[in-house]
Every structure is written in structure tokens, then in C-alpha cells.
Write a protein that holds these residues in place. Structure first.
Motif, mmCIF file in Angstrom:
data_model
loop_
_atom_site.group_PDB
_atom_site.id
_atom_site.type_symbol
_atom_site.label_atom_id
_atom_site.label_comp_id
_atom_site.label_asym_id
_atom_site.label_seq_id
_atom_site.Cartn_x
_atom_site.Cartn_y
_atom_site.Cartn_z
ATOM 1 N N ILE A 67 0.732 -1.055 0.004
ATOM 2 C CA ILE A 67 0.011 0.023 0.105
ATOM 3 C C ILE A 67 0.911 1.353 -0.043
ATOM 4 N N SER A 68 2.017 1.167 0.836
ATOM 5 C CA SER A 68 2.781 2.298 0.829
ATOM 6 C C SER A 68 3.505 2.654 -0.513
ATOM 7 N N GLU A 69 3.806 1.463 -1.226
ATOM 8 C CA GLU A 69 4.652 1.690 -2.753
ATOM 9 C C GLU A 69 3.485 2.123 -3.625
ATOM 10 N N GLU A 70 2.421 1.850 -3.355
ATOM 11 C CA GLU A 70 1.405 2.439 -4.615
ATOM 12 C C GLU A 70 1.000 3.836 -4.244
ATOM 13 N N SER A 71 1.162 4.187 -2.805
ATOM 14 C CA SER A 71 0.893 5.664 -2.691
ATOM 15 C C SER A 71 1.782 6.801 -3.207
ATOM 16 N N PHE A 72 3.182 6.364 -3.614
ATOM 17 C CA PHE A 72 4.151 7.148 -3.956
ATOM 18 C C PHE A 72 3.838 7.572 -5.369
ATOM 19 N N THR A 73 4.331 8.617 -5.598
ATOM 20 C CA THR A 73 3.921 9.179 -6.837
ATOM 21 C C THR A 73 5.054 8.711 -7.966
ATOM 22 N N LYS A 74 4.939 8.711 -9.207
ATOM 23 C CA LYS A 74 5.598 7.817 -10.355
ATOM 24 C C LYS A 74 6.855 8.828 -10.750
ATOM 25 N N GLU A 75 6.495 10.036 -10.848
ATOM 26 C CA GLU A 75 7.615 11.066 -11.301
ATOM 27 C C GLU A 75 8.615 11.294 -10.109
ATOM 28 N N THR A 76 9.774 11.829 -10.666
ATOM 29 C CA THR A 76 10.963 12.034 -9.880
ATOM 30 C C THR A 76 10.779 13.620 -9.342
ATOM 31 N N SER A 77 11.027 13.579 -7.920
ATOM 32 C CA SER A 77 11.172 14.906 -7.665
ATOM 33 C C SER A 77 12.241 15.816 -7.710
ATOM 34 N N PHE A 78 13.401 14.941 -7.942
ATOM 35 C CA PHE A 78 14.789 15.815 -7.836
ATOM 36 C C PHE A 78 15.021 15.803 -9.301
ATOM 37 N N LYS A 79 15.748 16.951 -9.805
ATOM 38 C CA LYS A 79 16.383 17.156 -11.298
ATOM 39 C C LYS A 79 17.894 17.574 -11.187
ATOM 40 N N VAL A 80 18.640 17.004 -11.815
ATOM 41 C CA VAL A 80 19.970 17.517 -11.884
ATOM 42 C C VAL A 80 20.018 18.755 -12.620
ATOM 43 N N PRO A 81 20.640 19.755 -12.114
ATOM 44 C CA PRO A 81 20.880 21.002 -13.120
ATOM 45 C C PRO A 81 21.708 20.714 -14.034
ATOM 46 N N ASP A 82 21.633 21.428 -15.301
ATOM 47 C CA ASP A 82 22.272 21.441 -16.715
ATOM 48 C C ASP A 82 23.650 21.401 -16.320
ATOM 49 N N ALA A 83 24.244 20.852 -16.992
ATOM 50 C CA ALA A 83 26.021 20.765 -16.907
ATOM 51 C C ALA A 83 26.563 20.701 -15.328
ATOM 52 N N TYR A 84 25.655 20.035 -14.658
ATOM 53 C CA TYR A 84 26.170 19.780 -13.323
ATOM 54 C C TYR A 84 27.376 19.113 -13.080
ATOM 55 N N PHE A 85 27.315 17.797 -14.075
ATOM 56 C CA PHE A 85 28.586 17.038 -14.038
ATOM 57 C C PHE A 85 29.703 17.389 -14.700
ATOM 58 N N ASN A 86 29.561 18.521 -15.560
ATOM 59 C CA ASN A 86 30.923 19.001 -16.082
ATOM 60 C C ASN A 86 31.695 19.665 -15.122
ATOM 61 N N ASN A 87 30.886 20.369 -14.109
ATOM 62 C CA ASN A 87 32.137 21.108 -13.158
ATOM 63 C C ASN A 87 31.953 20.419 -11.705
ATOM 64 N N LEU A 88 31.685 19.118 -11.589
ATOM 65 C CA LEU A 88 31.565 18.686 -10.523
ATOM 66 C C LEU A 88 33.116 18.428 -9.691
ATOM 67 N N GLU A 89 33.894 17.882 -10.677
ATOM 68 C CA GLU A 89 35.210 17.559 -10.040
ATOM 69 C C GLU A 89 35.882 18.901 -9.716
ATOM 70 N N ASP A 90 35.798 19.980 -10.409
ATOM 71 C CA ASP A 90 36.238 21.106 -9.954
ATOM 72 C C ASP A 90 35.847 21.691 -8.549
ATOM 73 N N ASP A 91 34.614 21.565 -8.136
ATOM 74 C CA ASP A 91 33.994 21.950 -7.300
ATOM 75 C C ASP A 91 34.152 21.113 -6.077
ATOM 76 N N ILE A 92 34.537 19.782 -6.194
ATOM 77 C CA ILE A 92 35.087 18.845 -5.240
ATOM 78 C C ILE A 92 36.329 19.330 -4.805
ATOM 79 N N PHE A 93 37.235 19.366 -5.934
ATOM 80 C CA PHE A 93 38.634 19.700 -5.644
ATOM 81 C C PHE A 93 38.793 21.216 -4.715
ATOM 82 N N ALA A 94 37.970 22.174 -5.226
ATOM 83 C CA ALA A 94 37.851 23.285 -4.564
ATOM 84 C C ALA A 94 37.639 23.161 -2.985
ATOM 85 N N LYS A 95 36.579 22.243 -2.551
ATOM 86 C CA LYS A 95 36.179 22.125 -1.253
ATOM 87 C C LYS A 95 37.345 21.242 -0.536
ATOM 88 N N VAL A 96 37.820 20.444 -1.220
ATOM 89 C CA VAL A 96 38.837 19.643 -0.436
ATOM 90 C C VAL A 96 40.095 20.293 -0.273
#
Length: 179
Positions: A40-69
Motif C-alpha cells: 500500500i505504501s509503495e502504491e501511494s508514492f508518485t511515479k514522477e521524480t521530484s529531483f532534477k539534476v541541473p544542466d551541466a552539473y557533472f561538467n563542473n563537479l570535479e572542480d567543485d569537489i577539489f575546491a572544497k577539499v
């Protein structure tokens, strides 16, 4: 009629075995309520995803991680050995003074003075055998006012005293020592 039914039930058991047509898995009824609640709990979940990845997120991901580390190098504080020793030195001096006073009052306060009375006969005999004392050494130790000729002469000892002394000696022990 019952006889025919018994024969037909026996015939069916021969054909399909002792198993009935329907069976439930083991522990099926124990977990049934949890399984239904999960469905019953599984059926009540919505089928659409609530999170979207911003455009070009993975292009700058490595640089952002190195900047924080990797952060700017912080200035390390150096504590010199001399400063540490100078901080500890008063405590060490106080502890050593307290230890010195404690040892002097408890350990070194014993009065174990060695006298001739504390020596055993064996120690005294060993010292006499091992030492090379001659009369010149005795003369140097004794004060000059008692060094008279009469002090060392045997003329002052009476004959009776010498005889009494010789009679008091156990002759058997002397003979045993000579052997």
C-alpha cells in the motif's frame, strides 16, 4: 456408497499424492500484515521524480569537489621545545624539592650506626685474620698521655689472675681448633 467414496479418495491420493491442491509458504501468515502495508505504501508514492539534476552539473563537479577539499594552507603554530621546558621547569623543581625532603625525613632518618657490639664474632675474626695491624699502627691511634711503659707491661698482672684465666679456658676446644 461410502465404500465408493473411500475408493475414489484413495484413487485420487494415489494419483496426486498426499498434497492437496493448495498450499501456503511457511511463515506466510506471520509476515502477511507487513507485506500488505509495504504494498500500500509503495502504491501511494508518485511515479514522477521530484529531483532534477541541473544542466551541466557533472561538467563542473570535479572542480567543485577539489575546491572544497583543497583549502588554503593554514599557518601552523610552532611551539618550541624551549618554551615547553620553561613552562614545566617550576613544577619539576618543586617536585624534586618535595622528593628530597620526603626522602630525608623518612628514608635517611634511620640511625644504624655500626659499632663493635653490632658486629658478629665471625666478622670480627675475619677482620683480625685479614688485617695487617702492627704495633706502630696502634701507637699512632692511641693518645700520647696513656703511652707509658707500665701500660703495656705484663708485670702488673698477677700470677694468680693468669692461672685463673688459663684454668677457665676449655682445653678441648683449643685442641679441636689445632687439628
Amino acid at each position: 456408497m461410502e465404500n465408493e467414496i473411500k475408493h475414489s479418495v484413495a484413487f485420487l491420493r494415489k494419483q496426486i499424492g498426499n498434497k492437496a491442491g493448495f498450499s501456503t509458504p511457511s511463515n506466510y501468515l506471520n509476515n502477511l500484515e507487513d507485506d500488505i502495508t509495504i504494498k500500500i505504501s509503495e502504491e501511494s508514492f508518485t511515479k514522477e521524480t521530484s529531483f532534477k539534476v541541473p544542466d551541466a552539473y557533472f561538467n563542473n563537479l570535479e572542480d567543485d569537489i577539489f575546491a572544497k577539499v583543497t583549502s588554503e594552507e593554514k599557518e601552523t603554530k610552532v611551539i618550541s621545545f624551549k618554551e615547553r621546558v620553561l613552562k614545566i621547569l617550576p613544577f619539576a623543581a618543586a617536585a624534586s624539592i618535595a622528593l628530597f625532603i620526603g626522602l630525608n625525613s623518612f628514608v635517611f632518618n634511620t640511625s644504624n650506626s655500626n659499632t663493635i657490639d653490632t658486629l658478629s664474632d665471625d666478622d670480627f675474626e675475619y677482620w683480625l685474620d685479614a688485617s695487617t695491624i702492627d704495633t706502630d699502627d696502634i701507637v699512632e691511634i692511641l693518645p700520647e698521655d696513656i703511652l707509658e711503659i707500665n701500660e703495656f707491661s705484663f708485670a702488673l698482672i698477677e700470677d694468680e689472675t693468669i692461672e685463673d684465666y688459663i684454668n677457665s679456658i676449655d682445653n678441648t676446644s683449643l685442641l679441636n681448633e689445632l687439628n
